[in-house]
Motif scaffolding. Sequence first.
Motif, PDB file in Angstrom:
ATOM      1  N   UNK A  54      10.301  -8.855   1.362  1.00 45.35           N
ATOM      2  CA  UNK A  54       9.347  -9.662   0.794  1.00 45.35           C
ATOM      3  C   UNK A  54       8.842  -8.918  -0.675  1.00 45.35           C
ATOM      4  N   UNK A  55       8.942  -7.342  -0.294  1.00 47.67           N
ATOM      5  CA  UNK A  55       8.558  -6.582  -1.391  1.00 47.67           C
ATOM      6  C   UNK A  55       9.881  -5.869  -2.085  1.00 47.67           C
ATOM      7  N   UNK A  56      11.146  -6.352  -2.028  1.00 52.61           N
ATOM      8  CA  UNK A  56      12.267  -6.047  -2.453  1.00 52.61           C
ATOM      9  C   UNK A  56      12.779  -4.753  -1.982  1.00 52.61           C
ATOM     10  N   UNK A  57      12.458  -4.141  -0.869  1.00 48.20           N
ATOM     11  CA  UNK A  57      12.948  -2.825  -0.431  1.00 48.20           C
ATOM     12  C   UNK A  57      13.862  -2.769   0.500  1.00 48.20           C
ATOM     13  N   UNK A  58      14.573  -3.984   0.978  1.00 47.20           N
ATOM     14  CA  UNK A  58      15.273  -4.002   2.132  1.00 47.20           C
ATOM     15  C   UNK A  58      16.467  -2.714   2.296  1.00 47.20           C
ATOM     16  N   UNK A  59      16.764  -2.281   0.955  1.00 43.45           N
ATOM     17  CA  UNK A  59      17.877  -1.259   1.002  1.00 43.45           C
ATOM     18  C   UNK A  59      17.229   0.201   1.054  1.00 43.45           C
ATOM     19  N   UNK A  60      15.858   0.154   1.212  1.00 43.79           N
ATOM     20  CA  UNK A  60      15.301   1.476   1.593  1.00 43.79           C
ATOM     21  C   UNK A  60      14.685   1.456   2.763  1.00 43.79           C
ATOM     22  N   UNK A  61      14.975   0.790   3.623  1.00 41.05           N
ATOM     23  CA  UNK A  61      14.289   0.871   5.003  1.00 41.05           C
ATOM     24  C   UNK A  61      14.480   2.235   5.623  1.00 41.05           C
ATOM     25  N   UNK A  62      15.334   3.128   5.681  1.00 40.81           N
ATOM     26  CA  UNK A  62      15.444   4.223   6.148  1.00 40.81           C
ATOM     27  C   UNK A  62      15.111   5.485   5.424  1.00 40.81           C
ATOM     28  N   UNK A  63      14.579   5.241   4.184  1.00 39.25           N
ATOM     29  CA  UNK A  63      14.219   6.423   3.371  1.00 39.25           C
ATOM     30  C   UNK A  63      12.609   6.846   3.548  1.00 39.25           C
ATOM     31  N   UNK A  64      12.512   8.199   3.623  1.00 32.90           N
ATOM     32  CA  UNK A  64      11.274   8.879   3.695  1.00 32.90           C
ATOM     33  C   UNK A  64      10.698   8.556   2.467  1.00 32.90           C
ATOM     34  N   UNK A  65       9.094   8.617   2.803  1.00 38.42           N
ATOM     35  CA  UNK A  65       8.327   8.338   1.452  1.00 38.42           C
ATOM     36  C   UNK A  65       8.539   9.455   0.303  1.00 38.42           C
ATOM     37  N   UNK A  66       8.779  10.484   0.696  1.00 42.13           N
ATOM     38  CA  UNK A  66       9.020  11.768  -0.546  1.00 42.13           C
ATOM     39  C   UNK A  66      10.350  11.291  -1.324  1.00 42.13           C
ATOM     40  N   UNK A  67      11.124  10.501  -0.766  1.00 42.29           N
ATOM     41  CA  UNK A  67      12.510  10.075  -1.737  1.00 42.29           C
ATOM     42  C   UNK A  67      11.924   8.692  -2.476  1.00 42.29           C
ATOM     43  N   UNK A  68      11.054   8.205  -2.232  1.00 39.99           N
ATOM     44  CA  UNK A  68      10.679   6.931  -2.982  1.00 39.99           C
ATOM     45  C   UNK A  68       9.851   7.026  -4.128  1.00 39.99           C
ATOM     46  N   UNK A  69      10.146   6.280  -5.285  1.00 45.94           N
ATOM     47  CA  UNK A  69       9.326   6.339  -6.270  1.00 45.94           C
ATOM     48  C   UNK A  69       7.910   6.088  -6.229  1.00 45.94           C
ATOM     49  N   UNK A  70       6.905   5.913  -7.124  1.00 44.83           N
ATOM     50  CA  UNK A  70       5.647   5.825  -6.905  1.00 44.83           C
ATOM     51  C   UNK A  70       5.570   4.089  -6.660  1.00 44.83           C
ATOM     52  N   UNK A  71       5.966   3.439  -7.506  1.00 39.37           N
ATOM     53  CA  UNK A  71       6.188   2.053  -7.175  1.00 39.37           C
ATOM     54  C   UNK A  71       6.802   1.645  -5.960  1.00 39.37           C
ATOM     55  N   UNK A  72       7.762   2.057  -5.519  1.00 41.52           N
ATOM     56  CA  UNK A  72       8.482   1.706  -3.963  1.00 41.52           C
ATOM     57  C   UNK A  72       7.290   2.314  -3.224  1.00 41.52           C
ATOM     58  N   UNK A  73       6.793   3.518  -3.116  1.00 46.18           N
ATOM     59  CA  UNK A  73       5.586   3.705  -2.071  1.00 46.18           C
ATOM     60  C   UNK A  73       4.741   2.756  -2.280  1.00 46.18           C
ATOM     61  N   UNK A  74       4.129   2.188  -3.476  1.00 50.86           N
ATOM     62  CA  UNK A  74       3.040   1.253  -3.395  1.00 50.86           C
ATOM     63  C   UNK A  74       3.519  -0.352  -2.669  1.00 50.86           C
ATOM     64  N   UNK A  75       4.689  -0.435  -2.996  1.00 50.35           N
ATOM     65  CA  UNK A  75       5.284  -1.619  -2.232  1.00 50.35           C
ATOM     66  C   UNK A  75       5.311  -1.532  -0.703  1.00 50.35           C
ATOM     67  N   UNK A  76       5.591  -0.444  -0.330  1.00 49.03           N
ATOM     68  CA  UNK A  76       5.782  -0.288   1.348  1.00 49.03           C
ATOM     69  C   UNK A  76       4.425  -0.288   1.875  1.00 49.03           C
ATOM     70  N   UNK A  77       3.330   0.446   0.976  1.00 52.83           N
ATOM     71  CA  UNK A  77       1.907   0.215   1.489  1.00 52.83           C
ATOM     72  C   UNK A  77       1.364  -1.232   1.474  1.00 52.83           C
ATOM     73  N   UNK A  78       1.859  -1.868   0.612  1.00 51.35           N
ATOM     74  CA  UNK A  78       1.604  -3.324   0.479  1.00 51.35           C
ATOM     75  C   UNK A  78       2.006  -4.031   1.749  1.00 51.35           C
ATOM     76  N   UNK A  79       3.407  -3.868   1.890  1.00 50.62           N
ATOM     77  CA  UNK A  79       3.984  -4.410   3.306  1.00 50.62           C
ATOM     78  C   UNK A  79       3.285  -4.028   4.512  1.00 50.62           C
ATOM     79  N   UNK A  80       2.818  -2.771   4.685  1.00 58.19           N
ATOM     80  CA  UNK A  80       2.373  -2.390   5.976  1.00 58.19           C
ATOM     81  C   UNK A  80       1.008  -2.806   5.871  1.00 58.19           C
TER      82      UNK A  80
END
Length: 233
Positions: A127-153
């Motif tokens: 839904x947030x366009x991050x299927x390929x980042x499922x196993x990534x830790x927050x420190x390896x995500x960009x600010x925008x990617x972290x924001x989208x994970x926060x929204x999905x949560x």
Amino acid sequence: MATIVQFENVGLRYGTGPETLSDVSFSLGAGSFYFLTGASGAGKTSLLKLLYLAQRPTRGMIRLFGEDAVTLPRARLPGFRRRIGVVFQDFRLVPHLSAADNVALPLRVSGVPESDVEAPVREMLAWVGLSDRAHARPATLSGGEQQRIAIARAVIGRPEMLVADEPTGNVDPAMAERLLHLFDSLNRLGTTVVVATHDLQLINRIAGAHMMRIEQGRLSDPTGSLRFPPRDA
């Protein structure tokens, strides 16, 4: 029409300083979508903290989901908070968990069986366009990617109310529009959505959304009545 939020003459003071919020009164009908705007330091984040029960008011009355939230026993707060999805300005992802496990947290805290967790988490990541980042830790995500994970949560549990503090502040304009579309879709399923933003250009992109403006701790009310019906009423 059910009222999901009601504030009456609410004031908030931190310590012995002046009031951060003064005489705030409004009510929201279930199923509404609206934006909270105002300059930096006007009181937007403080108002949101009252909405998601991170802060109790110094004075006044707050009712959420038909109950007095000011006198709500502490033991009932976790259950109440699970009815509210929150997108924080600073994300608040758990650093040692993967993106997928961060998204899954609300389901696991609510006691959802593990066999019923994987599918909705996978759906939210897509839904947030991050299927390929499922196993990534927050420190390896960009600010925008972290924001989208926060929204999905925040939305995975289909909360009755979603409160988002500057949710598009760390994404590009195309992704900001996509995220707004996601909030819009959630709202049309019945969730009351409250988005604090300084970007006035976003507001016109959601047809039928309401707007409140806060100035120096007070709500600006040009109509004389901050009583918001559902957007399609």
